[in-house]
Structures are given as C-alpha cells and as structure tokens.
Design an enzyme around this catalytic site. Sequence first.
Site, PDB file in Angstrom:
ATOM      1  N   GLY A  30       0.372  -3.269  -2.070  1.00 12.89           N
ATOM      2  CA  GLY A  30       1.422  -2.805  -1.166  1.00 12.89           C
ATOM      3  C   GLY A  30       1.085  -3.109   0.268  1.00 12.89           C
ATOM      4  O   GLY A  30      -0.080  -3.150   0.665  1.00 12.89           O
ATOM      5  N   THR A  33       4.584  -0.512   6.782  1.00 18.15           N
ATOM      6  CA  THR A  33       4.554  -0.517   8.238  1.00 18.15           C
ATOM      7  C   THR A  33       3.207  -0.025   8.735  1.00 18.15           C
ATOM      8  O   THR A  33       2.734  -0.421   9.794  1.00 18.15           O
ATOM      9  CB  THR A  33       5.623   0.448   8.781  1.00 18.15           C
ATOM     10  OG1 THR A  33       6.702   0.493   7.848  1.00 18.15           O
ATOM     11  CG2 THR A  33       6.120   0.014  10.131  1.00 18.15           C
ATOM     12  N   SER A  36      -2.098  -1.132   4.346  1.00 12.30           N
ATOM     13  CA  SER A  36      -2.213  -2.059   3.213  1.00 12.30           C
ATOM     14  C   SER A  36      -2.809  -1.244   2.070  1.00 12.30           C
ATOM     15  O   SER A  36      -3.697  -0.427   2.292  1.00 12.30           O
ATOM     16  CB  SER A  36      -3.178  -3.197   3.537  1.00 12.30           C
ATOM     17  OG  SER A  36      -2.609  -4.048   4.499  1.00 12.30           O
ATOM     18  N   LYS A  90      -5.908   2.987   0.176  1.00 10.68           N
ATOM     19  CA  LYS A  90      -4.917   2.819   1.247  1.00 10.68           C
ATOM     20  C   LYS A  90      -5.622   2.682   2.586  1.00 10.68           C
ATOM     21  O   LYS A  90      -6.227   3.628   3.081  1.00 10.68           O
ATOM     22  CB  LYS A  90      -3.946   4.012   1.267  1.00 10.68           C
ATOM     23  CG  LYS A  90      -2.889   3.907   2.370  1.00 10.68           C
ATOM     24  CD  LYS A  90      -1.798   4.969   2.239  1.00 10.68           C
ATOM     25  CE  LYS A  90      -0.794   4.859   3.376  1.00 10.68           C
ATOM     26  NZ  LYS A  90       0.369   5.738   3.213  1.00 10.68           N
ATOM     27  N   ASP A 177      10.278  10.753   4.474  1.00 11.51           N
ATOM     28  CA  ASP A 177      10.495   9.340   4.162  1.00 11.51           C
ATOM     29  C   ASP A 177      10.729   9.139   2.668  1.00 11.51           C
ATOM     30  O   ASP A 177      10.129   8.265   2.037  1.00 11.51           O
ATOM     31  CB  ASP A 177       9.299   8.510   4.662  1.00 11.51           C
ATOM     32  CG  ASP A 177       9.651   7.034   4.864  1.00 11.51           C
ATOM     33  OD1 ASP A 177      10.859   6.696   4.876  1.00 11.51           O
ATOM     34  OD2 ASP A 177       8.721   6.223   4.999  1.00 11.51           O
TER      35      ASP A 177
END
Length: 396
Positions: A30, A33, A36, A90, A177
């Site tokens: 992934g 914004t 990664s 992440k 979100d």
Amino acid sequence: IDPSVAEEMENFEATFRGFSKRFRLINKIGEGTFSSVYKAEDLLYDHYENKWDIDYKQPASPTHPSSSASSHRHDDISYPARGPKFVAVKKIYVTSSPARIQNELALLHDLTGHPSVVPLITAFRHADQVVAVLPYFKHVDFRGYFRALTIPDVRLYFRSLFAALSHVHAHGIIHRDIKPTNFLYDYRCGRGVLVDFGLAEREGTDSQWCACQNTAVEKRDTRPPTMAGSVGYLKHDSRSSRRANRAGTRGFRAPEVLFKCTHQTTKIDIWSAGVILLTILSRRFPFFNSSDDVDAMIEIATIFGKQKMKQCAALHGCVFETTISTIGERGFTLEKIVLWATNRTATGSSKESKDDQKLPHDEAMAIRFLQKCFELDPAKRMSAEEALGHEFLNTQ
Ligand code: ADP
Ligand code: MG
C-alpha cells in the site's frame, strides 16, 4: 517485485538496525498520502509460546504493548511484542507532523482488542522515521468485488464495519476517513478490519492539531461557504475565517464537515459508511466525484434537494443558496437513485412514471438503513450502536 520497490525495501532494512533479524519484508502492499505499507514475515513466530489465535485476541502476555509501554523502544530494536506470522509494516512518512504520528499510534493502542479493528503489535522509531507493526489482513480490492455483492453479502460487510465503528465510537474516537481502502474486507469469509487511524481524533479535541493537519491535507479557504454553484465565492469576503477539521476523503465527507461545523461528532463516520453503502447499491464507484467542498455540496444537494440543504445549513449557522437548475426543491428518493444507477427505470427522468420498478424487499430494507445513515442532521443520524440493532443488519 518491482526493482524500485526492492531497493526501497533494502533501504528500509538498512535504516532499522536489527529489523531483518526479526522481520523479512515480502512486498509493498500500500501507498497512501501518509505512508507506505509492506507485507512482512515475523521470523521469530515459530518461537512464540503464546501464538495469537486467528481472531487476533491478545494473549495473556506481559510483553503485549497494551500491558507494557516499554515495548516501544527507540533506536534499540528489540521488538518484544508478539503478533501473527504475517504482519503489515506501516512506514509513516517523515513529512507527517510528530503530533499526528503520536496521535495515530496512541489511538491504535487504545483501540486494540476488537476483532474488527486493526490492533497495534508494536511501533518503533529511528530518528524521524516511525514504523507501526500490525497484523497482516488478507483482503481484496473493493473495486474488484463490490458489484458482485448480494444483499446478504452487503449485510455481512456492514455488520463488520458497524461493529468496528461501534467499538471506536464507544471510545469517543472519530475515525474521520471511513472509505473502502481503509476497511480491509475479505468477502470470501465475510471478515473485515478497520485500519488507518491517521486522521482519527478524540471527540471534542477538534482544534488541537487540525491547523497543521489542514496544511498537510489541503490548503484552502476556510471561510464558511454561503454560495454553492456557478456563482462561486464572494470576491471580497470580510468575515473572519472559520476553522474546522476538514480531514477526510472527498466524496465521503458529511454535510457538517462541508459546512465546517466546529463541533463534529462520531456521526461523520456514519455518513461515510452510508456513502460506501450507496456505492454498493448503485454499483458505482466513486459515487460522489467532487473536486472540492462546494462541488460536494452540489452533489449532496442534487439528491436531497434545496429545502433540506437550507435546513442543514441553518443547523451550522450557514446559508445555502444556489441557482443551479438541476438542484430541485425536494430532490430524489434514494430508491429512485439506486434504480437509475442500476438501469432499472425505463425513463431516467425525474417525472413519476408508472413503469418505474420497485426495489425488491431486501434492497428496500437496505435503503431504509441508508436513509438513517444519510440523515442530514447529525443529531438525528443513527449511531453505530443503533445500526447494529437495525432490521437490515439483523435479518437472516
Ligand atoms: P494511509 O494513511 O497511507 O492511507 P493505511 O493505513 O490506510 O495508510 O494503509 C494503506 C494501505 O495499505 C491500505 O489501504 C491497505 O491496502 C494496506 N494495509 C494497511 N494496513 C494493512 C494490514 N494490516 N493488512 C494488510 N494490508 C494493509
Ligand atoms: Mg488509508
């Protein structure tokens, strides 16, 4: 593996001393914004005494992060917390503010322990680079399956999503979100997991760090909108600007976010979940495709009509005016929109037609559920807890 990704992974492993003794990066899964994300294998997994079970329940272990803050070490990499064999690593971009990163990790840590919310296994930092380690969840790209979902499938999806939201909201946290890429769903087993608390916040702490966040997300005028449509903004607006958290993703923002309401609640997530449901029922992704907040308001106004938009604006101390001819007084029913979007009406015009098909019983029930998600007044909008008790999620 793409050579540039391979190089990126090598650099990553070189940055974190000892990382490769514990984890083996497999691939990049992934890129958003703010981060990664890589899939990795925990090389020590076979040595654990207390393996996590399939539901990722926390083992009774003093080394779990929820019971031991000391597992978050800085440059010294000891990674004591246990997780499943495959993890998602992440890497949060260094351009994110320290407050934002700290916020994401703290919220993830507090929310750990629900099967539909991603738990934090551990986190570490080297200089300004912060990394979170999460269990890896097998999932499929939403665009690859949403058109094929049957109503019973949709029910499973939303049971899982609303279970996650009810847990998050019970902690007084707004996710901010909610959208398909942040809800990792495996339609083959009907299991989903909510991820990405990068924009999440505790209810009532709106202005704490939104100033820096607004610059990170989008730089724009924060005056309250009064004019929607081709008439545009006032040229010389002398009113003081209005600051409100506008974080989130275009097309998923609730009307109170668009109207820059400063007291936003967990109900903004319910609206966004409704947008996902409308996407699935109408078989169109993205359903809303606005380029900015005024466009987004026009899209919402086209569905709900001028009357309701004016009432909604008034709730937030705004005025809604428009000269756009396609925005009617009363708007359209959600049932009609779904019928049009799926080509089940003869005409496609707004006129009442005798040929109009009715939605089947189970889809009509989904529409009634959607209406409760799309209540323009957040105080009247259904909560996640209420959603879980709704007939749509409880029919066999
Ligand atoms: P961003 O803030 O960059 O959007 P996310 O946390 O949403 O970061 O992660 C980006 C993407 O990485 C997700 O949309 C998903 O595809 C993948 N991803 C994130 N966490 C996991 C996980 N635990 N398991 C599998 N994939 C994940
Ligand atoms: Mg994301």
